[in-house]
Structure formats: structure tokens, C-alpha cells
Design a protein around this motif. Structure first.
Motif: not given
Length: 172
Positions: A127-152
């Protein structure tokens, strides 16, 4: 005095005799060592000939190719092309509260599937309002974009395994 000279001559003769024996011993050891090396070389040549017969090559023209295939299989395991052989990926996701989630995904699934899994299993109060999340890679510290979400996952280099970090999405 004559006795001393005889004694001195006898000592000298013994020393010379001992030196001759030592020199002969060294020559014999050297000859044995050379013979042993020659036997080893002959054994190596016989082994090469046997391998050439066994694998269908010529002894004179192909002594090095049988040794080349050894390093070749090990190099693909160190290069990215070997990652294409995996059909699954083990993804570990570290949440902001310090806990982690681990799940297997197919290599061809989109990164959005991982984000959906995280959003469903974050463990926040119902019931709590969940904030949207962003995924980061652990090794290269890369932030994944919305375009990356569509990639395998495989295309993103997350196969065969990866660690992703969840961060709260910054409003843009």
C-alpha cells in the motif's frame, strides 16, 4: 733428507693421481649427461612422430600446429565471444536497504524484466507508494537508461552473471 724427498715425491704423485681421477670423473659425468640429453631429444622426436601419425600430420611440416591448438581453446574463454554460449544469466540485485535478490533470467530477456522483478520483490510495505527505480551495473558503475530496458541481457554484457545496484530514480 733423501727420505723426505721420496715422501714429497709420493705426496705429489698422489695429488696428481687424485687430480687425474677427478678430471676423468668429470669427463665421465659430462659424457653421461650428454647421453641423457640425447636420449631425451630422441624421445621427444619419437613422441612428435607418434602425435603426427595419430593426428594425421607430417612430422617435418607440422611440429608446431599440434602445440597451437592448446592455447587457442583457452583464449576464447577469456574473450567476450564465449559469453554468447550461455542461454541464462544469474542476476544479483543489491537493494538500497542492503539486502540482495538473486534470480536466473534467460539471456535474451530484456533488462525491463529484471526491473519488473525488482519492483515486485523489493519488500516495501504494502500500500506504500513505491518510487521508480534505476538500475546500475555493479562493475562499471553504468546507469542503465530507458533505451537499455528494451535491450536483451546478453547484449548489455550481463550474461552469464552480473550484479546490479538499485538506486532511486532521480526526477528529470
Amino acid at each position: 733428507m733423501e727420505g723426505e724427498q721420496e715422501l714429497s715425491a709420493a705426496r705429489q704423485w698422489l695429488q696428481e693421481d687424485e687430480m687425474r681421477r677427478a678430471a676423468e670423473e668429470r669427463r665421465r659425468e659430462k659424457a653421461e649427461e650428454l647421453a641423457a640429453r640425447q636420449r631425451v631429444r630422441e624421445k621427444i622426436e619419437r613422441d612428435k612422430a607418434e602425435r603426427a601419425k595419430k593426428y594425421g600430420g607430417n612430422v617435418g611440416s607440422r611440429p608446431s600446429p599440434p602445440t597451437e591448438p592448446g592455447p587457442v581453446p583457452s583464449s576464447p574463454s577469456q574473450e567476450p565471444p564465449s559469453k554468447r554460449e550461455y542461454d541464462q544469466s544469474r542476476i544479483q540485485v543489491r537493494l538500497p536497504d542492503g539486502t540482495s535478490l538473486t534470480q536466473m533470467f534467460r539471456a535474451w530477456e530484456q533488462l525491463a524484466a529484471v526491473r519488473l522483478y525488482v519492483e515486485l520483490h523489493r519488500g516495501e510495505e504494502p500500500g506504500g507508494d513505491q518510487d521508480p527505480v534505476q538500475l546500475l551495473s555493479g562493475f562499471s558503475r553504468r546507469a542503465f537508461s530507458e533505451a537499455d530496458m528494451e535491450r536483451p541481457l546478453q547484449e548489455l554484457g550481463l550474461v552469464p552473471s552480473a550484479v546490479l545496484i538499485v538506486a532511486k530514480k532521480c526526477p528529470s
